[in-house]
Design a protein around this motif. Structure first.
Motif, PDB file in Angstrom:
ATOM      1  N   ASP A 281       0.814  -1.221   0.000  1.00 19.30           N
ATOM      2  CA  ASP A 281       0.000   0.000   0.000  1.00 19.30           C
ATOM      3  C   ASP A 281       0.845   1.268   0.000  1.00 19.30           C
ATOM      4  O   ASP A 281       0.425   2.294  -0.529  1.00 19.30           O
ATOM      5  N   VAL A 282       2.019   1.200   0.637  1.00 15.49           N
ATOM      6  CA  VAL A 282       2.788   2.441   0.868  1.00 15.49           C
ATOM      7  C   VAL A 282       4.133   2.440   0.135  1.00 15.49           C
ATOM      8  O   VAL A 282       4.848   3.445   0.168  1.00 15.49           O
ATOM      9  N   GLY A 283       4.478   1.302  -0.495  1.00 16.31           N
ATOM     10  CA  GLY A 283       5.699   1.312  -1.306  1.00 16.31           C
ATOM     11  C   GLY A 283       6.904   0.674  -0.654  1.00 16.31           C
ATOM     12  O   GLY A 283       8.031   1.087  -0.897  1.00 16.31           O
ATOM     13  N   GLY A 284       6.650  -0.291   0.223  1.00 13.70           N
ATOM     14  CA  GLY A 284       7.775  -1.078   0.731  1.00 13.70           C
ATOM     15  C   GLY A 284       7.958  -1.029   2.232  1.00 13.70           C
ATOM     16  O   GLY A 284       7.166  -0.448   2.982  1.00 13.70           O
ATOM     17  N   ILE A 285       9.072  -1.653   2.657  1.00 17.26           N
ATOM     18  CA  ILE A 285       9.418  -1.700   4.082  1.00 17.26           C
ATOM     19  C   ILE A 285       9.842  -0.324   4.571  1.00 17.26           C
ATOM     20  O   ILE A 285       9.468   0.110   5.670  1.00 17.26           O
TER      21      ILE A 285
END
Ligand code: XYH
Ligand code: MG
Length: 381
Positions: A281-285
């Motif tokens: 949802d937010v583009g990764g770790i």
């Protein structure tokens, strides 16, 4: 270690999961599907891997953006790609950005021979899971009635899960969306499993305020633990209104774009009680940890959306824990304990107590079957 190449290997596998017209997953006839392995290669031969994205976006957007840069400079690389998203939103989605970011974390862990969660700052090495069902269906013996949900909840309880989240019946199923049917499924599950199992509902995503309030009030009577995404998450004011009306914690946003910025606005506006985000949802770790630290600063819990190695490593490095690991999506017809064809082992093995254990292998710790990928590779035409 400078990035000398970024490759995307497309390969085929047999899948028994199909998507309905709204994109929800259901069991279906076995069919050919494809998966993509993204590989980040540095000048000293070190590599990092993650599954997802597609060859075109890797070749035409990702590689030009990051080739030549230092693979250990994850914050610089993530910020650069995030800025590129503004005019590449059709291809460089948050899900794709997440794959690249996780491959960079995998690269770092493999290079340093450390699991990612220890690089993030380990907090724990196992996380309690909740069983997260697929959305309902009209399959014979499937998740097609309140009784079917109750039976499946009992099976999950017997497997060791201490918590169970219903995704209920929703369009395009005939007769849905139906708030009363949602409540009937929740009531049947509560009556079947008893009071000691933690239950949550994640229902149709586009109810109006009145319908959402009705469901929320009924969930309070059934002692549900949280109420997730009952309305369009682009209507922040509706969530502010609902959260003020209900005692049961409202969870979100899950799918609203905007990464940690949107989560910050929801917290400031009181649009939910528990925040939510996942690597997709937010583009990764990298951004998921930004959301975790944001929530910690406001004393707000955050539940991680979705399973997989990236979410699990992040969950094992959170000071204010995302309380649960979302294990799924589950269905009576599908054997979740069977690893994906391209893996030799599950990313999220769960013990009989309902705890998922993070891999101690380097990087994301995925036990990748490279022979399978090579043997099933889609040759470019
Ligand atoms: O709505 O099918 C869907 C999503 O895929 C959903 O199940 C998602 O995983 C979710 O809502 N998890 O909480
Ligand atoms: Mg959800």
């Amino acid at each position: 270690m400078n990035i000398v190449d970024v490759t995307a290997e497309l390969f085929t596998y047999k899948s028994k999961t199909v998507r309905d017209s709204e994109g929800h997953a259901h069991p279906g006839p076995e069919h050919d599907a494809t998966q993509c392995l993204v590989r980040i290669i540095a000048d000293e031969g070190a590599e990092g891997y993650c599954f997802g994205a597609n060859p075109s976006v890797v070749e035409h957007v990702i590689k030009p953006a990051i080739a030549g840069l230092d693979a250990f400079y994850r914050e610089e690389l993530w910020q650069r790609l995030r800025e590129w998203q503004r005019l590449h939103l059709g291809t460089l989605t948050d899900r794709v950005l997440g794959v690249v970011d996780m491959a960079l974390w995998d690269f770092a862990g493999r290079s340093l021979q450390q699991p990612v969660y220890t690089l993030l700052g380990a907090f724990r090495d196992k996380v309690p899971a909740y069983a997260s069902t697929m959305c309902g269906d009209d399959l014979e013996e499937g998740l097609n009635s309140p009784e079917a949900y109750a039976e499946f909840a009992l099976a999950c309880k017997a497997r060791g899960y201490k918590a169970f989240k219903l995704h209920t019946m929703m369009p395009p199923l005939p007769g849905t969306p139906d708030p009363k049917l949602d409540v009937a499924c929740c009531r049947a599950v509560r009556e079947a499993v008893g009071d000691d199992m933690v239950l949550m509902l994640d229902c149709y995503h586009y109810y109006n305020r009145e319908q959402a309030l009705y469901i929320g009030k009924e969930l309070e009577k059934l002692n549900f633990y949280w109420f997730e995404e009952p309305m369009a998450e682009h209507s922040t004011s509706s969530y502010v209104w609902l959260t003020q009306q209900l005692a049961i914690p409202v969870v979100g946003p899950e799918t609203a774009e905007g990464k940690m910025f949107t989560r910050a606005e929801w917290i400031v506006r009181g649009a939910s009680d528990i925040s939510r985000a996942g690597v997709g949802d937010v583009g990764g770790i990298t951004p998921l940890m930004k959301v975790a630290h944001l929530c910690e600063s406001f004393g707000v819990r955050m539940e991680v959306h979705g399973g997989g190695a990236g979410n699990l490593h992040a969950l094992c490095a959170m000071g204010i824990p995302g309380e649960y690991y979302e294990r799924g999506l589950l269905h009576p017809f599908l054997n979740y304990e069977q690893p994906s064809p391209w893996l030799n082992a599950l990313d999220d093995p769960m013990d009989d107590e309902g705890n998922v254990h993070v891999s101690q292998g380097p990087g994301l710790g995925q036990d990748i079957d490279f022979d399978y990928i090579r043997e099933h590779r889609v040759r470019p035409t």
